[in-house]
Design a protein around this motif. Structure first.
Motif, PDB file in Angstrom:
ATOM      1  N   SER A 180       0.866  -1.174   0.000  1.00  0.00           N
ATOM      2  CA  SER A 180       0.000   0.000   0.000  1.00  0.00           C
ATOM      3  C   SER A 180       0.907   1.229   0.000  1.00  0.00           C
ATOM      4  CB  SER A 180      -0.937  -0.018   1.209  1.00  0.00           C
ATOM      5  OG  SER A 180      -0.202  -0.071   2.401  1.00  0.00           O
ATOM      6  N   SER A 233       3.347   0.004  10.956  1.00  0.00           N
ATOM      7  CA  SER A 233       1.891   0.106  11.082  1.00  0.00           C
ATOM      8  C   SER A 233       1.577   1.388  11.831  1.00  0.00           C
ATOM      9  CB  SER A 233       1.342  -1.101  11.844  1.00  0.00           C
ATOM     10  OG  SER A 233       0.025  -0.852  12.261  1.00  0.00           O
ATOM     11  N   LEU A 244      -5.022  -3.116   5.928  1.00  0.00           N
ATOM     12  CA  LEU A 244      -5.550  -2.356   7.058  1.00  0.00           C
ATOM     13  C   LEU A 244      -5.950  -0.971   6.570  1.00  0.00           C
ATOM     14  CD1 LEU A 244      -3.060  -3.344   9.898  1.00  0.00           C
ATOM     15  CD2 LEU A 244      -5.228  -4.405   9.264  1.00  0.00           C
ATOM     16  N   SER A 245      -7.220  -0.809   6.289  1.00  0.00           N
ATOM     17  CA  SER A 245      -7.780   0.418   5.699  1.00  0.00           C
ATOM     18  C   SER A 245      -7.177   0.707   4.325  1.00  0.00           C
ATOM     19  CB  SER A 245      -7.588   1.619   6.634  1.00  0.00           C
ATOM     20  OG  SER A 245      -8.405   1.471   7.755  1.00  0.00           O
ATOM     21  N   ASP A 246      -6.748  -0.326   3.658  1.00  0.00           N
ATOM     22  CA  ASP A 246      -6.198  -0.250   2.299  1.00  0.00           C
ATOM     23  C   ASP A 246      -6.716  -1.442   1.497  1.00  0.00           C
ATOM     24  OD1 ASP A 246      -4.574   2.098   2.365  1.00  0.00           O
ATOM     25  OD2 ASP A 246      -3.062   1.035   3.508  1.00  0.00           O
ATOM     26  N   CYS A 297     -22.092   5.212  14.220  1.00  0.00           N
ATOM     27  CA  CYS A 297     -20.865   4.466  14.490  1.00  0.00           C
ATOM     28  C   CYS A 297     -20.330   4.759  15.886  1.00  0.00           C
ATOM     29  CB  CYS A 297     -19.830   4.827  13.424  1.00  0.00           C
ATOM     30  SG  CYS A 297     -18.205   4.153  13.726  1.00  0.00           S
ATOM     31  N   ASN A 354      -8.157  -6.927   0.802  1.00  0.00           N
ATOM     32  CA  ASN A 354      -8.922  -7.938   1.518  1.00  0.00           C
ATOM     33  C   ASN A 354      -9.648  -8.898   0.576  1.00  0.00           C
ATOM     34  OD1 ASN A 354      -9.596  -9.006   4.092  1.00  0.00           O
ATOM     35  ND2 ASN A 354     -11.667  -8.229   3.812  1.00  0.00           N
ATOM     36  N   TYR A 389     -10.261   0.681  14.312  1.00  0.00           N
ATOM     37  CA  TYR A 389     -11.463   0.823  13.491  1.00  0.00           C
ATOM     38  C   TYR A 389     -11.122   1.156  12.046  1.00  0.00           C
ATOM     39  CZ  TYR A 389     -16.108   2.045  11.972  1.00  0.00           C
ATOM     40  OH  TYR A 389     -17.292   2.080  11.288  1.00  0.00           O
ATOM     41  N   GLY A 390     -10.081   1.923  11.817  1.00  0.00           N
ATOM     42  CA  GLY A 390      -9.754   2.375  10.468  1.00  0.00           C
ATOM     43  C   GLY A 390     -10.403   3.719  10.200  1.00  0.00           C
ATOM     44  N   PHE A 391     -10.786   3.969   8.956  1.00  0.00           N
ATOM     45  CA  PHE A 391     -11.390   5.244   8.592  1.00  0.00           C
ATOM     46  C   PHE A 391     -12.843   5.302   9.049  1.00  0.00           C
ATOM     47  CE2 PHE A 391      -7.833   5.284   5.625  1.00  0.00           C
ATOM     48  CZ  PHE A 391      -7.383   6.585   5.788  1.00  0.00           C
ATOM     49  N   PHE A 413      -8.558   5.366  15.262  1.00  0.00           N
ATOM     50  CA  PHE A 413      -9.212   5.750  14.012  1.00  0.00           C
ATOM     51  C   PHE A 413      -8.205   6.406  13.081  1.00  0.00           C
ATOM     52  CE2 PHE A 413     -12.336   6.622  17.475  1.00  0.00           C
ATOM     53  CZ  PHE A 413     -13.244   5.614  17.191  1.00  0.00           C
ATOM     54  N   PHE A 414      -8.417   6.229  11.798  1.00  0.00           N
ATOM     55  CA  PHE A 414      -7.706   7.018  10.791  1.00  0.00           C
ATOM     56  C   PHE A 414      -8.658   8.130  10.372  1.00  0.00           C
ATOM     57  CE2 PHE A 414      -4.975   3.309   8.946  1.00  0.00           C
ATOM     58  CZ  PHE A 414      -4.123   3.392  10.048  1.00  0.00           C
TER      59      PHE A 414
END
Length: 191
Positions: free
Chosen positions: A81, A113, A88-90, A144, A93, A131-133, A157-158
């Motif tokens: 990425s 990371s 991970l948020s990229d 959420c 998957n 959680y990610g974005f 969080f991102f």
């Protein structure tokens, strides 16, 4: 059968790249990159000369069968990425799920990371939920955060830097009395 390697890339400082990550990229037959322009700079820095294929959230469904076919033909492919650990948020998957479905081998190379780097700096302890974005719309964000406010451990969080005030306003509403740690530009000159 080929192999898919998930290879983390630096989250800021190019020196964060591990020896094994460089070795894995050098041994791969081709590299799937979130943004080939970003990845080209990294590969040039480490003198890695491999074919790059664009693989991001807007084309991963379209390119999935092509990549699976290359893996079935015996190629070794690395997925990277733009920064940090792939998937991970990229993107990636759906590729991993398809590899598992087709009994293709998937390996990971440990490395940078942003989530774990921020948690280690925070001083909040080692139990956390990544959680990610977060959602971008106010209604979705409220739904959420309402679900997450019952969690007792750290939440990671991102969020885009330009929207920090929007998100902090909501954090104050749902996480009253909790500490907030904001990490930006980690491992870079102006961390």
């Amino acid at each position: 059968m080929g192999k898919l390697f998930l290879v983390p890339t630096p989250i800021g400082n190019l020196g964060d790249m591990t020896f094994r990550a460089v070795e894995t990229l050098n041994e791969a037959d081709l590299i799937l990159a979130e943004d080939t322009r970003v990845s080209s700079k990294l590969l040039k820095h480490y003198n890695i000369h491999k074919s790059l294929i664009s693989f991001h959230m807007h084309n991963e469904h379209r390119k999935l069968s092509e990549v699976i076919s290359k893996l079935k033909s015996g190629l070794t492919i690395a997925l990277i990425s733009d920064a940090g650990t792939p998937v991970l948020s990229d993107p990636g998957n759906i590729l991993i799920k398809e590899c598992i479905k087709n009994d293709l081998k998937v390996f990971t190379v440990p490395g940078p990371s942003a989530a774990t780097a921020a948690v280690s700096l925070s001083g909040f302890g080692d139990k956390f939920l990544f959680y990610g974005f977060l959602p971008k719309t106010e209604n979705e964000l409220n739904k959420c955060l309402k679900k997450l406010d019952i969690e007792s451990f750290s939440l990671v969080f991102f969020i885009p830097a330009i929207k920090i005030n929007f998100y902090v306003k909501h954090f104050k509403k749902y996480f009253s009395g909790r500490n907030i740690f904001i990490a930006r530009e980690m491992t870079k000159k102006y961390e």
